[in-house]
Each structure stands twice: as structure tokens, then as C-alpha cells.
Design a protein around this motif. Sequence first.
Motif, PDB file in Angstrom:
ATOM      1  N   GLN A  70       1.967  32.066  -0.591  1.00 62.13           N
ATOM      2  CA  GLN A  70       1.693  31.392  -1.842  1.00 62.13           C
ATOM      3  C   GLN A  70       2.163  29.952  -1.773  1.00 62.13           C
ATOM      4  OE1 GLN A  70       3.530  33.716  -4.903  1.00 62.13           O
ATOM      5  NE2 GLN A  70       1.812  35.145  -5.000  1.00 62.13           N
ATOM      6  N   VAL A  71       1.492  29.129  -2.525  1.00 64.18           N
ATOM      7  CA  VAL A  71       1.786  27.714  -2.541  1.00 64.18           C
ATOM      8  C   VAL A  71       2.245  27.331  -3.948  1.00 64.18           C
ATOM      9  CG1 VAL A  71       0.885  25.400  -2.239  1.00 64.18           C
ATOM     10  CG2 VAL A  71       0.111  27.252  -0.749  1.00 64.18           C
ATOM     11  N   ALA A  72       3.382  26.686  -4.036  1.00 71.31           N
ATOM     12  CA  ALA A  72       3.889  26.207  -5.324  1.00 71.31           C
ATOM     13  C   ALA A  72       3.939  24.699  -5.295  1.00 71.31           C
ATOM     14  CB  ALA A  72       5.290  26.760  -5.588  1.00 71.31           C
ATOM     15  N   ARG A  73       3.562  24.086  -6.414  1.00 73.46           N
ATOM     16  CA  ARG A  73       3.627  22.628  -6.497  1.00 73.46           C
ATOM     17  C   ARG A  73       5.014  22.213  -6.929  1.00 73.46           C
ATOM     18  NH1 ARG A  73      -1.938  19.883  -8.108  1.00 73.46           N
ATOM     19  NH2 ARG A  73      -0.660  18.130  -7.498  1.00 73.46           N
ATOM     20  N   VAL A  74       5.443  21.128  -6.362  1.00 74.24           N
ATOM     21  CA  VAL A  74       6.790  20.615  -6.627  1.00 74.24           C
ATOM     22  C   VAL A  74       6.686  19.395  -7.509  1.00 74.24           C
ATOM     23  CG1 VAL A  74       8.820  19.573  -5.596  1.00 74.24           C
ATOM     24  CG2 VAL A  74       7.729  21.540  -4.489  1.00 74.24           C
ATOM     25  N   GLY A  75       7.635  19.272  -8.449  1.00 75.39           N
ATOM     26  CA  GLY A  75       7.721  18.067  -9.257  1.00 75.39           C
ATOM     27  C   GLY A  75       6.795  18.090 -10.423  1.00 75.39           C
ATOM     28  N   LEU A  97       7.938  11.003   1.129  1.00 76.45           N
ATOM     29  CA  LEU A  97       8.417  11.508   2.412  1.00 76.45           C
ATOM     30  C   LEU A  97       8.448  13.025   2.403  1.00 76.45           C
ATOM     31  CD1 LEU A  97      11.492   9.105   2.670  1.00 76.45           C
ATOM     32  CD2 LEU A  97       9.221   8.739   3.674  1.00 76.45           C
ATOM     33  N   PHE A  98       7.897  13.627   3.452  1.00 76.32           N
ATOM     34  CA  PHE A  98       7.868  15.084   3.580  1.00 76.32           C
ATOM     35  C   PHE A  98       8.318  15.484   4.980  1.00 76.32           C
ATOM     36  CE2 PHE A  98       4.864  13.935   0.349  1.00 76.32           C
ATOM     37  CZ  PHE A  98       5.094  14.857  -0.654  1.00 76.32           C
ATOM     38  N   HIS A  99       9.038  16.587   5.061  1.00 77.65           N
ATOM     39  CA  HIS A  99       9.381  17.166   6.360  1.00 77.65           C
ATOM     40  C   HIS A  99       8.903  18.608   6.382  1.00 77.65           C
ATOM     41  CE1 HIS A  99      12.784  19.776   5.099  1.00 77.65           C
ATOM     42  NE2 HIS A  99      12.961  18.877   4.157  1.00 77.65           N
ATOM     43  N   GLN A 100       8.803  19.175   7.594  1.00 75.97           N
ATOM     44  CA  GLN A 100       8.264  20.522   7.766  1.00 75.97           C
ATOM     45  C   GLN A 100       9.327  21.491   8.274  1.00 75.97           C
ATOM     46  OE1 GLN A 100       4.089  20.518   9.461  1.00 75.97           O
ATOM     47  NE2 GLN A 100       4.672  18.421   9.994  1.00 75.97           N
ATOM     48  N   SER A 101      10.584  21.192   8.036  1.00 73.01           N
ATOM     49  CA  SER A 101      11.679  21.995   8.556  1.00 73.01           C
ATOM     50  C   SER A 101      12.266  22.867   7.455  1.00 73.01           C
ATOM     51  CB  SER A 101      12.766  21.065   9.117  1.00 73.01           C
ATOM     52  OG  SER A 101      13.945  21.780   9.394  1.00 73.01           O
ATOM     53  N   THR A 119       0.849  -1.190   0.000  1.00 73.06           N
ATOM     54  CA  THR A 119       0.000   0.000   0.000  1.00 73.06           C
ATOM     55  C   THR A 119       0.882   1.236   0.000  1.00 73.06           C
ATOM     56  OG1 THR A 119      -1.656  -1.202   1.298  1.00 73.06           O
ATOM     57  CG2 THR A 119      -1.851   1.206   1.217  1.00 73.06           C
ATOM     58  N   PRO A 120       0.622   2.220  -0.874  1.00 67.67           N
ATOM     59  CA  PRO A 120       1.439   3.435  -0.868  1.00 67.67           C
ATOM     60  C   PRO A 120       1.415   4.124   0.491  1.00 67.67           C
ATOM     61  CG  PRO A 120       0.056   3.359  -2.822  1.00 67.67           C
ATOM     62  CD  PRO A 120      -0.400   2.233  -1.928  1.00 67.67           C
ATOM     63  N   VAL A 121       2.558   4.687   0.876  1.00 65.54           N
ATOM     64  CA  VAL A 121       2.703   5.396   2.145  1.00 65.54           C
ATOM     65  C   VAL A 121       3.077   6.839   1.864  1.00 65.54           C
ATOM     66  CG1 VAL A 121       4.125   5.631   4.230  1.00 65.54           C
ATOM     67  CG2 VAL A 121       3.327   3.369   3.511  1.00 65.54           C
ATOM     68  N   VAL A 122       2.349   7.765   2.470  1.00 66.52           N
ATOM     69  CA  VAL A 122       2.733   9.178   2.489  1.00 66.52           C
ATOM     70  C   VAL A 122       3.020   9.518   3.945  1.00 66.52           C
ATOM     71  CG1 VAL A 122       2.037  11.558   2.047  1.00 66.52           C
ATOM     72  CG2 VAL A 122       1.336   9.747   0.474  1.00 66.52           C
ATOM     73  N   TYR A 123       4.256   9.888   4.223  1.00 64.99           N
ATOM     74  CA  TYR A 123       4.687  10.142   5.589  1.00 64.99           C
ATOM     75  C   TYR A 123       5.146  11.585   5.706  1.00 64.99           C
ATOM     76  CZ  TYR A 123       7.115   9.721  10.047  1.00 64.99           C
ATOM     77  OH  TYR A 123       7.514   9.903  11.338  1.00 64.99           O
ATOM     78  N   VAL A 124       4.552  12.306   6.645  1.00 64.43           N
ATOM     79  CA  VAL A 124       4.919  13.700   6.903  1.00 64.43           C
ATOM     80  C   VAL A 124       5.518  13.754   8.298  1.00 64.43           C
ATOM     81  CG1 VAL A 124       4.140  16.090   6.966  1.00 64.43           C
ATOM     82  CG2 VAL A 124       2.962  14.436   5.493  1.00 64.43           C
ATOM     83  N   GLU A 125       6.814  14.004   8.375  1.00 62.27           N
ATOM     84  CA  GLU A 125       7.478  14.028   9.679  1.00 62.27           C
ATOM     85  C   GLU A 125       6.937  15.164  10.534  1.00 62.27           C
ATOM     86  OE1 GLU A 125       8.646  12.670  12.360  1.00 62.27           O
ATOM     87  OE2 GLU A 125      10.323  11.786  11.237  1.00 62.27           O
ATOM     88  N   SER A 126       6.857  14.913  11.821  1.00 58.97           N
ATOM     89  CA  SER A 126       6.341  15.912  12.750  1.00 58.97           C
ATOM     90  C   SER A 126       7.118  17.213  12.648  1.00 58.97           C
ATOM     91  CB  SER A 126       6.419  15.384  14.187  1.00 58.97           C
ATOM     92  OG  SER A 126       6.115  16.405  15.110  1.00 58.97           O
ATOM     93  N   LEU A 182      11.140  15.626   0.854  1.00 57.55           N
ATOM     94  CA  LEU A 182      10.745  16.896   0.270  1.00 57.55           C
ATOM     95  C   LEU A 182      10.183  17.785   1.367  1.00 57.55           C
ATOM     96  CD1 LEU A 182       8.882  15.668  -2.948  1.00 57.55           C
ATOM     97  CD2 LEU A 182      11.225  16.551  -2.777  1.00 57.55           C
ATOM     98  N   ARG A 183      10.362  19.071   1.176  1.00 56.05           N
ATOM     99  CA  ARG A 183       9.866  20.000   2.187  1.00 56.05           C
ATOM    100  C   ARG A 183       8.436  20.419   1.892  1.00 56.05           C
ATOM    101  NH1 ARG A 183      11.341  26.228   3.744  1.00 56.05           N
ATOM    102  NH2 ARG A 183       9.995  26.289   5.570  1.00 56.05           N
TER     103      ARG A 183
END
Length: 354
Positions: A349-354, A174-178, A145-152, A187-188
Motif C-alpha cells: 500500500q502507498v500512503a501520501r505524506v504531508g 529531498l527523498f531517500h530510499q533507505s 527552478t524547483p529541484v526534486v532529488y531522489v538519492e540512489s 523524506l523516505r
Amino acid sequence: MSITAPSRPETTAPVVLRRAKRRAPAPQVLPDALPLVRDGGTGPVMLVSSGGGHFAELRALADAWGIDPVDRHWVVPRTGQTKDVTADGGTVTFVPRIASREMTKAAAGLARALMLHRRVRPAVVLSAGALQAVPHLVAAAAFRTPVVYVESVARLDRPSLTGRLAASIPGSRLFHQSSATWAGTWLRAHDIYSGFAVETHTVARAPRSLAVLLGTEQFGFTRLVDDVLAAAPTTPVTWQVGNTDCRVAGEQPQRWLSAQEMLAGVRDADVVVTHGGAGSVLTALEAGHVPVVVPRCPERGEHVDDHQIRMCRELAERGLVVLVEPGETLTSAHLAEAARKRAVPARFQVARVG
């Protein structure tokens, strides 16, 4: 135990993470990298979280990414905060709570997770971390199953142990918020606090009421209770002290509030005082408060590491909290400073990545 929302027509259309419609007055926390999940798969989005800050983060992200509430299947421990999670639709499976470092309990939860994933067949598993998520990340890998993980948001420069596990799952997003650059495929995304700015008033005054939130950690935090009583001995307080054993006027103050009671207490208070938990800070900001934060210190046995201290220092630099540094004592000056400030929605503003 599972609780299901009223039935709705079956659909085979894929559920994607999409932008939410802007709703006032709550700020929208839109990431700068919206993951495309599922690739045509069907089934619910399984959101796995512990209670407390991780749950608050994940719910904010789910709202911001536009995941339809009826397409959410929550996997969470039952708490006052999570018990009404399906009020706006969707389903929930309540699972036993797994606290920090309870590795044996996490391992024991794998069989339950495998059975749940086999029954629900989620299109994607979305998590913001905590040991509670580990059995379900393993189950997701087993079922491919696909996993989308956003680090705290509390992790500033490297992933947690749970994040490292998520990174080992082939194809996980994988995403981080730092603001730091992370190695590997991380990816941020804008952090959950990016939707807030601060207004400051010129006149300082003593708060007439307080809300004090100590979070859901299993560690006691009597130091914060003592500091509040010393700084504002006659000020009315709405308490949620969680697992802290303490006495106020000879009695144990309120350990747990329902979600509605906590939101009402925070909304009606002049100043909010919290430990350095991501969810407690988010709750205060969403109610328009710039909170006074007293981060837990691992040297005092108040937490397992110093991530609260580091996160709160970064938030203080952004003006989003009034920080009581380790070694300092909470004073009436901290409370008066917080009373001058208000959190308001920020524009970005929000920009899409990729």
C-alpha cells in the motif's frame, strides 16, 4: 544535440507528478511520498542522469510517479541504454559523460548546463544522483527552478556528495530510499525494489544459460569474469562486460549491448549474474530473475567505496538477490540457488505524506 518528439498542441496546464496507471506484468514502484512540484509552473520535467544504474532508477521513478513520457526532457550521455529514451515521446539532450570523481569535467559542464536550462526552461529538475547531475543542479539553483532529488537506492544511511549539494539548494525536495532515518529534510520513499517479491521452487538445477552484466563503471572487474568461467565453464553466456578488459576463449567478450539486446539476453537466460549495481539488479528483477550479485570491492580497485557491498547485503536479507560475499568465490551452488527463485510483482500500500 537535441532530439525532439513529434510536435503536439501547446498547453499551459501544469505538469504534476502523478500516480501511474497499473500495467501488467511490470510491478509498479510507487513511493510513499509523492512530491507536489511546480506550484502552477509550466514547462517539461527535466530528468538528469548518468547512464547505468542511476538512469534505470530515474526511469523507474518517472514511470511510477506518473510523469507523462511526452512531458520529459532527458539530459543523459548517449549510451546503448539511453539512445532510445524518447521512443515513447518527450525530448532528450545528449551530453558528454561524466564519470565518478571527474570533478574538473563536471565543472566544465556548467556553462553548457546554463545554456540548456535557459533554452528549455524546465518546470522542475528531477535527479537520482551521480556527478553527471551536478552542473544541472547548480543551473537549477541559478534559475530558481524547483529541484526534486531522489538519492540512489545504493545510499543506505547518508546522502552522496551530489545529494548533499542538492540539499544545499533552497526549497529542494529531498527523498531517500533507505529504511534508516536521515537527518534534515530528507523524506523516505519506497525504494525501487519494493515492487518485487520472490517465489522459490523446491527443485534445484544447474542453469542452462547465463547473462552476465558488469555495468557501466569505469573500473575493470575481471574477478567476476574469472569466477563465472570457473563456476560454469561450458554454460552459454550473454556477456556485457563494459570497461573490463578480459578474454573468454581467447577473445574479448561483448562490451556493450543495446538496450534491446540486453533485455533479450536477460529475459532468455536461466540465471543472471551481475556486479552490485542498482540498475543491473533492477534489470534482472524486472525480467523475473533473482540475480546472483558479486559486489565490487574498493580494496581491490573495483569501485570508489563499499556502497555496493552494503546495498547487496540488505537486498540479500530481503531475499531479492543471491549474494556472493566479499572473500567468497562464486560457485555453481550460487547459480543453482538463483535458478530456483523467481521475482514476481509484490503488493503493498502507498500512503501520501504531508
